[in-house]
Design an enzyme around this catalytic site. Structure first.
Site, short mmCIF file in Angstrom:
data_model
loop_
_atom_site.label_atom_id
_atom_site.label_comp_id
_atom_site.label_asym_id
_atom_site.label_seq_id
_atom_site.Cartn_x
_atom_site.Cartn_y
_atom_site.Cartn_z
N HIS A 227 0.86 -1.20 0.00
CA HIS A 227 0.00 0.00 0.00
C HIS A 227 0.89 1.24 0.00
O HIS A 227 1.96 1.25 0.62
CB HIS A 227 -0.90 0.00 1.24
N TYR A 230 0.48 9.18 -0.72
CA TYR A 230 1.11 10.46 -0.43
C TYR A 230 0.14 11.56 -0.84
O TYR A 230 -0.45 11.50 -1.93
CB TYR A 230 2.46 10.60 -1.14
N GLU A 387 -16.63 3.78 -5.38
CA GLU A 387 -15.79 2.76 -6.03
C GLU A 387 -14.31 3.07 -5.85
O GLU A 387 -13.49 2.17 -5.64
CB GLU A 387 -16.14 2.67 -7.52
N SER A 388 -13.97 4.35 -5.94
CA SER A 388 -12.57 4.74 -5.75
C SER A 388 -12.15 4.62 -4.29
O SER A 388 -11.03 4.21 -3.98
CB SER A 388 -12.34 6.17 -6.25
#
Length: 426
Positions: A227, A230, A387-388
């Site tokens: 993962h 930033y 969804e994002s």
């Protein structure tokens, strides 16, 4: 001319200036309200008219309602001056372009340069890194990412790049988001805990947020999930100037099976990036990562850590230094992860090992939905792209009642590390 203003004029001036009537005005009003003798009444008829003025003499012009005209003029001019001096705040606010509109104009006129506002420079950075990372991952997997570009009504938008059921990745997502919006007073008060520069007396503040976030879930249980995130956040004053700003981010590794050499390589690469900017960053942010990525209800960490930091502002370092630090960390991602992925993606594995991977992914889901602040913020944001927000979740996961790894197994060794974080590099 008399020192007493005509009543209509005095009333007009009072209406504009909201001042108290002058003593002269009150005396004149008192006299005019007293009973007056019957004035001579003039009547008009079709009788003889006034003789014409001889030629050569100036003609007399009659002005209709002269006092009324003066009063109206004074009202208009006084109102104009009052508006110029005090300003119509609502009109000015409506005429002031939002920071989204200002940034759109800047990009159209001069593009994004080293002297552009940090908002635009961060946007350019994450877009470039997204393209670079997607190209590298496509080269390894052989498949193509689905690219979903979206916009927000208030400004900004994002690009979601997702690959599912590939040769190497069960699911991989590399997203960027650029968001403009307005923070209500309650949110400002909450943020002031860590950011005293925020003005506590305003009802709302415009904000800008930009970030790159990725999660890679490989097919092979020997290859770890990774993962990265930033981000940059900024609030703006009414005139578009910066009110407060800060950086956040980090990266962490989540293996299902532990290979010490992989974890050491990952941490060493990150440490080298941190050391370029501050020798204390790695140890400080590694500890923060172990604490943040904790599945508290399970008493274990999500993975074997990395770095995590948040709310780094002018109290930490200047804006340019923190931007450079974030850029260096982004540059370090591919060197930190791709060698590990290449070593593990084609290793043989059993059904039992695949099942263990699915159980560990269940823990990943638990953390993201229960504890992760970014997921909670995204789900609570009006108009968010769900969804994002949920892109980080694996395509498959498993929950098995009261599962315990066998004593002495590789699975048990991983659990020991997750319950007691290890220092992987000096």
């Amino acid at each position: 001319m008399s020192g007493i203003r005509p009543l209509v004029l005095e009333a007009a001036v009072r209406q504009c200036t909201r001042s108290r009537p002058s003593p002269a005005f009150r005396d004149a009003l008192h006299r005019r309200q007293a009973p007056k003798p019957q004035a001579q009444r003039r009547c008009y008829s079709d009788g003889p008219r006034r003789p014409p003025v001889p030629s050569g003499l100036p003609q007399r012009t009659t002005v209709f309602a002269p006092k009324t005209r003066i009063a109206v003029g004074v009202v208009f001019i006084s109102a104009l001056i009052y508006s110029m001096v005090t300003g119509d705040k609502q009109s000015l606010a409506a005429d002031t372009p939002s920071i989204a509109e200002q940034d759109t104009l800047r990009k159209r006129e001069s593009g994004i340069t080293a002297t552009s506002p940090m908002r635009l420079r961060m946007e350019a950075l994450i877009k470039a890194k997204q393209r670079e990372i997607v190209r590298a991952l496509e080269a390894i997997d052989g498949g193509k990412f689905l690219t979903d570009t979206w916009t927000r009504p208030n400004g900004g938008g994002g690009i979601s790049c997702v690959l599912q059921e590939g040769k190497v990745f069960e699911k991989a997502g590399v997203n960027i988001s650029i968001v403009y919006g307005t923070l209500p007073r309650k949110a400002i008060s909450q943020m002031r805990v860590n950011h005293k520069a925020l003005d506590p007396d305003v009802e709302s503040l415009e904000f800008f947020a930009a970030g790159l976030s990725l999660v890679l879930h490989p097919n092979n249980p020997m290859a770890p999930t990774v993962h990265l995130n930033y981000r940059y956040f900024e609030t703006a004053n009414a005139d578009g100037s910066t009110n407060a700003w800060w950086f956040g981010g980090g990266t962490d590794l989540t293996p299902s099976y532990l290979f010490d050499e992989d974890v050491i390589h990952f941490h060493r690469t990150i440490k080298e990036a941190c050391d370029q900017h501050d020798k204390n960053y790695y140890s400080r942010f590694k500890k923060w990562c172990d604490e943040y990525f904790s599945v508290k209800h399970r008493g274990e960490t999500r993975g074997v850590g990395g770095i995590f930091f948040d709310d780094l502002d002018e109290s930490e370092k200047d804006q340019e230094s923190l931007f450079a630090f974030s850029s260096t960390c982004l540059d370090a991602f591919l060197p930190s992860y791709l060698p590990i992925l290449k070593r593990r993606k084609d290793m043989p594995f059993t059904d039992r090992e695949k099942q263990w991977q699915q159980l560990r992914r269940g823990r990943y889901v638990e953390f993201n939905l229960v504890h992760d602040r970014g997921t909670a913020f995204g789900l609570a944001t009006p108009g968010a792209r769900i969804e994002s927000v949920l892109m980080s979740l694996p395509l498959t996961a498993r929950w098995q009642y009261m599962h315990e790894p066998e004593i002495g197994s590789r699975e048990e060794r991983l659990m020991q590390v997750l319950k007691q974080p290890v220092e992987w590099v000096e």
